[in-house]
Design a protein around this motif. Structure first.
Motif, PDB file in Angstrom:
ATOM      1  N   PRO A  83     -27.401  15.423  48.000  1.00 42.40           N
ATOM      2  CA  PRO A  83     -27.364  14.482  49.119  1.00 42.40           C
ATOM      3  C   PRO A  83     -27.241  13.042  48.618  1.00 42.40           C
ATOM      4  CG  PRO A  83     -29.154  16.036  49.388  1.00 42.40           C
ATOM      5  CD  PRO A  83     -28.596  16.269  48.029  1.00 42.40           C
ATOM      6  N   ALA A  84     -26.588  12.216  49.396  1.00 44.18           N
ATOM      7  CA  ALA A  84     -26.398  10.799  49.102  1.00 44.18           C
ATOM      8  C   ALA A  84     -25.627  10.552  47.805  1.00 44.18           C
ATOM      9  CB  ALA A  84     -27.738  10.062  49.050  1.00 44.18           C
ATOM     10  N   SER A  85     -24.821  11.523  47.389  1.00 43.75           N
ATOM     11  CA  SER A  85     -24.040  11.297  46.168  1.00 43.75           C
ATOM     12  C   SER A  85     -22.600  10.986  46.538  1.00 43.75           C
ATOM     13  CB  SER A  85     -24.102  12.514  45.252  1.00 43.75           C
ATOM     14  OG  SER A  85     -23.486  13.613  45.862  1.00 43.75           O
ATOM     15  N   LEU A  86     -21.891  10.426  45.570  1.00 44.06           N
ATOM     16  CA  LEU A  86     -20.496  10.054  45.781  1.00 44.06           C
ATOM     17  C   LEU A  86     -19.649  10.894  44.822  1.00 44.06           C
ATOM     18  CD1 LEU A  86     -19.180   7.902  47.552  1.00 44.06           C
ATOM     19  CD2 LEU A  86     -19.243   6.348  45.633  1.00 44.06           C
ATOM     20  N   VAL A  87     -18.759  11.689  45.369  1.00 39.75           N
ATOM     21  CA  VAL A  87     -17.956  12.601  44.542  1.00 39.75           C
ATOM     22  C   VAL A  87     -16.491  12.229  44.684  1.00 39.75           C
ATOM     23  CG1 VAL A  87     -17.305  15.002  44.141  1.00 39.75           C
ATOM     24  CG2 VAL A  87     -19.612  14.463  44.926  1.00 39.75           C
ATOM     25  N   LEU A  88     -15.833  11.983  43.568  1.00 36.59           N
ATOM     26  CA  LEU A  88     -14.414  11.637  43.594  1.00 36.59           C
ATOM     27  C   LEU A  88     -13.602  12.885  43.271  1.00 36.59           C
ATOM     28  CD1 LEU A  88     -12.282   9.313  43.601  1.00 36.59           C
ATOM     29  CD2 LEU A  88     -12.705   9.092  41.162  1.00 36.59           C
ATOM     30  N   VAL A 163     -16.016  13.048  54.277  1.00 39.13           N
ATOM     31  CA  VAL A 163     -14.872  13.085  53.355  1.00 39.13           C
ATOM     32  C   VAL A 163     -13.978  11.900  53.681  1.00 39.13           C
ATOM     33  CG1 VAL A 163     -12.754  14.325  52.785  1.00 39.13           C
ATOM     34  CG2 VAL A 163     -14.887  15.582  53.015  1.00 39.13           C
ATOM     35  N   ILE A 164     -13.612  11.116  52.672  1.00 40.43           N
ATOM     36  CA  ILE A 164     -12.682  10.006  52.879  1.00 40.43           C
ATOM     37  C   ILE A 164     -11.347  10.416  52.259  1.00 40.43           C
ATOM     38  CG2 ILE A 164     -12.230   7.556  52.476  1.00 40.43           C
ATOM     39  CD1 ILE A 164     -14.872   7.661  53.745  1.00 40.43           C
ATOM     40  N   ASP A 165     -10.335  10.594  53.057  1.00 42.07           N
ATOM     41  CA  ASP A 165      -9.043  11.084  52.561  1.00 42.07           C
ATOM     42  C   ASP A 165      -7.975  10.037  52.878  1.00 42.07           C
ATOM     43  OD1 ASP A 165      -7.018  12.609  51.619  1.00 42.07           O
ATOM     44  OD2 ASP A 165      -7.212  14.235  53.067  1.00 42.07           O
ATOM     45  N   SER A 166      -7.590   9.165  52.015  1.00 45.71           N
ATOM     46  CA  SER A 166      -8.050   9.016  50.649  1.00 45.71           C
ATOM     47  C   SER A 166      -8.571   7.600  50.429  1.00 45.71           C
ATOM     48  CB  SER A 166      -6.859   9.232  49.715  1.00 45.71           C
ATOM     49  OG  SER A 166      -5.942   8.169  49.927  1.00 45.71           O
ATOM     50  N   VAL A 167      -9.222   7.377  49.290  1.00 44.65           N
ATOM     51  CA  VAL A 167      -9.806   6.060  49.027  1.00 44.65           C
ATOM     52  C   VAL A 167      -8.706   5.004  48.878  1.00 44.65           C
ATOM     53  CG1 VAL A 167      -9.935   6.396  46.525  1.00 44.65           C
ATOM     54  CG2 VAL A 167     -11.520   4.850  47.620  1.00 44.65           C
ATOM     55  N   ILE A 201     -25.845   9.608  52.932  1.00 45.04           N
ATOM     56  CA  ILE A 201     -24.677  10.424  53.271  1.00 45.04           C
ATOM     57  C   ILE A 201     -24.003  10.851  51.961  1.00 45.04           C
ATOM     58  CG2 ILE A 201     -22.482  10.461  54.522  1.00 45.04           C
ATOM     59  CD1 ILE A 201     -23.485   7.956  56.028  1.00 45.04           C
ATOM     60  N   ALA A 202     -23.727  12.137  51.829  1.00 48.14           N
ATOM     61  CA  ALA A 202     -22.959  12.576  50.660  1.00 48.14           C
ATOM     62  C   ALA A 202     -21.490  12.357  50.974  1.00 48.14           C
ATOM     63  CB  ALA A 202     -23.226  14.042  50.380  1.00 48.14           C
ATOM     64  N   ILE A 203     -20.793  11.627  50.117  1.00 41.83           N
ATOM     65  CA  ILE A 203     -19.398  11.278  50.411  1.00 41.83           C
ATOM     66  C   ILE A 203     -18.449  11.848  49.357  1.00 41.83           C
ATOM     67  CG2 ILE A 203     -17.760   9.379  50.761  1.00 41.83           C
ATOM     68  CD1 ILE A 203     -19.981   7.671  51.768  1.00 41.83           C
ATOM     69  N   PHE A 204     -17.408  12.528  49.819  1.00 39.28           N
ATOM     70  CA  PHE A 204     -16.316  12.951  48.943  1.00 39.28           C
ATOM     71  C   PHE A 204     -15.212  11.924  49.094  1.00 39.28           C
ATOM     72  CE2 PHE A 204     -18.045  17.274  49.647  1.00 39.28           C
ATOM     73  CZ  PHE A 204     -18.000  17.768  48.358  1.00 39.28           C
ATOM     74  N   LEU A 205     -14.741  11.367  47.985  1.00 39.61           N
ATOM     75  CA  LEU A 205     -13.595  10.461  48.033  1.00 39.61           C
ATOM     76  C   LEU A 205     -12.396  11.195  47.464  1.00 39.61           C
ATOM     77  CD1 LEU A 205     -15.056   7.206  46.431  1.00 39.61           C
ATOM     78  CD2 LEU A 205     -14.668   7.647  48.840  1.00 39.61           C
ATOM     79  N   VAL A 206     -11.305  11.209  48.186  1.00 35.50           N
ATOM     80  CA  VAL A 206     -10.091  11.800  47.628  1.00 35.50           C
ATOM     81  C   VAL A 206      -9.338  10.685  46.918  1.00 35.50           C
ATOM     82  CG1 VAL A 206      -7.889  12.875  48.171  1.00 35.50           C
ATOM     83  CG2 VAL A 206      -9.938  13.565  49.396  1.00 35.50           C
TER      84      VAL A 206
END
Ligand SMILES: Nc1ncnc2c1ncn2[C@@H]1O[C@H](COP(=O)(O)OP(=O)(O)OP(=O)(O)O)[C@@H](O)[C@H]1O
Ligand SMILES: [Mg+2]
Length: 450
Positions: A83-88, A163-167, A201-206
């Motif tokens: 949780p609360a991590s940022l994954v690229l 999910v942020i598609d894309s950064v 918030i756990a966020i996935f960055l594309v």
């Protein structure tokens, strides 16, 4: 004394910045990558100090990981999403980044609130893909590229996963440079990092990748995030490999294997089944038992040795480090008396998998020896072991695990370095040197082994 507003030149490849323009970036040596940007404001503000906390007093209730619902993704993340991590997540165009993350969101949406911020596709296009994958009705979508709006929405709505598609499509108006530029990407990642940590918030960055496969934008992005995942694959084949290039919460050796189908990405829990079979009696093929993280994988290695007139014979590898290949060829030439000096050597690993582990050396050497001598590797034989420069085989790590995988896949015998423990249902042929290994690994070898 106030200085006039200055501009800064930043490299779009490596993030190097300087007060003047260069044709060639002094940081990474690329040509024509420096672009002008407005220098950041350097106003000094006084901030109040904050009380300190001892580690024992830190609240750790948030350490529970979130299962993403895609087992292969969980494995690469180190057992679920923190949780609360940022994954690229980086990968070439069309490899399936959006598909993978939409599938994860779909699975997670049954139990928690999830949001997909799409800057690349319209909501309608996302919904088309969702319809193809099926069952993503509860996923919320925001089609937005304005960074401020995205952050404000996240802070208000507080989904658990986003999910942020894309950064590269995010855009902060006050920066003035184009979306996807170094400053924009850096700003977007830094702001989202703050939102992730503050709002939990756990966020996935594309992220898109450059021509050499690194995540585009400055390397600084990789330092900012907790986890960098690379999604690789052959565009012409259906298999995709997900691996961690950096992981603050788990090992970086794990890989996830997927197959792209019309209904989305399907996890391949047993890749050995797929990549570990070679045709009996085929010259130039050997099966390696390698280890990817905690998972043993059997991979077919193919080699071709062809006469050449080139002064510098070619050593071409797909899936194997070229330096490693050069070393194996040299060891074979010197210690197994294979005449490879006037031959091109090509090596290929099945399924587009990349091998980084030295335990695969022996199988690569066997495949090359088989191709050079025109003799097939013994039927039903798998091999593992590291090659030393002296021609001696070194024991590979976690031999038990590898042997277990060979038994599971129905291999009858294994060629391994001396000292490898034996198993009741598996014949373990031990070899001390590469020469011995080549002699005992090939059918009817020895006739050529002068
Ligand atoms: N109907 C289909 N059947 C099989 N495969 C499909 C189908 N539709 C799409 N694909 C696969 O999905 C891939 C596109 O996936 P996706 O859009 O997730 O990639 P992406 O990495 O997000 O790409 P981009 O960088 O352009 O956003 C295509 O390259 C194709 O292989
Ligand atoms: Mg996409």
């Amino acid at each position: 004394m106030a200085k006039a507003a200055q501009s800064l030149f930043a490299c779009s490849e490596c993030g190097y910045s300087s007060g003047r323009w260069f044709g060639r970036c002094p940081g990474c040596g690329e040509f024509g990558t420096l672009v002008e940007e407005a220098a950041p404001a350097t106003g000094r503000a006084t901030a109040p100090s904050r009380p300190l906390l001892r580690l024992v007093d830190v609240d750790v209730e948030e350490a529970e990981r979130i299962p993403t619902g895609v087992p292969e993704l969980d494995r690469v993340l180190g057992g679920g999403l923190v949780p609360a991590s940022l994954v690229l997540v980086g990968g070439e165009p069309g490899v399936g980044k959006s598909t993978l993350l939409l599938m994860a969101l779909r699975a997670m949406s049954t139990e928690r609130r999830v949001l997909l911020v799409t800057g690349e596709e319209s909501s309608a296009q996302v919904s088309l893909r969702a319809a193809r994958l099926g069952g993503a009705a509860a996923v919320e979508v925001l089609a937005e590229t304005e960074l401020e709006t995205v952050c404000a929405t996240l802070e208000r709505e507080r989904p658990e996963v986003c999910v942020i598609d894309s950064v590269q499509t995010l855009y902060a108006a006050e920066l003035g440079s184009a979306p996807g530029s170094v400053a924009q990407v850096r700003e977007a990642a830094a702001r989202l990092l703050r939102v992730a940590k503050e709002s939990g918030i756990a966020i996935f960055l594309v992220g898109h990748v450059t021509k050499d496969g690194a995540v585009a934008g400055p390397r600084v992005l990789e330092h900012l995030v907790d986890c960098v995942l690379q999604f690789e694959g052959d565009r012409y084949r259906a298999h995709r490999i997900l691996r961690a290039a950096k992981n603050r919460f788990g090992s970086t050796n794990e890989i996830g294997v997927f197959e792209m189908t019309g209904a989305g990405l399907v996890g391949v829990p047993d890749p050995s089944e797929l990549f570990g079979h070679s045709e009996a009696g085929e010259v130039g093929a050997a099966v390696a038992c390698t280890l990817e993280g905690t998972r043993p994988i059997l991979l077919e290695i193919q080699a071709l040795v062809a006469p050449t007139d080139l002064a510098m014979p070619r050593r071409v590898a797909t899936g194997v480090d070229p330096k490693r290949l050069a070393m194996i060829v040299a060891v074979l030439a010197r210690h197994a008396r294979l005449a490879l000096g006037s031959a091109d050597v090509f090596v290929n690993v099945a399924g587009g998998v990349r091998i980084d582990e030295p335990g695969a050396d022996l199988a690569i050497a066997l495949a090359i020896a088989s191709a050079a001598r025109g003799v097939a590797v013994k039927e039903g034989l798998a091999a593992f072991g590291e090659l030393g420069l002296t021609g001696r085989l070194r024991p590979a790590t976690q031999a038990e695990r590898r042997l277990e995988e060979c038994v599971k896949l129905g291999f009858g015998s294994v060629l391994a370095p001396k000292g490898t423990p034996s198993r009741p249902t598996l014949a373990v042929a031990e070899a001390e040197t590469v020469r011995e290994a080549v002699r005992s690994g090939l059918e009817a070898a020895g006739s050529d082994d002068r």
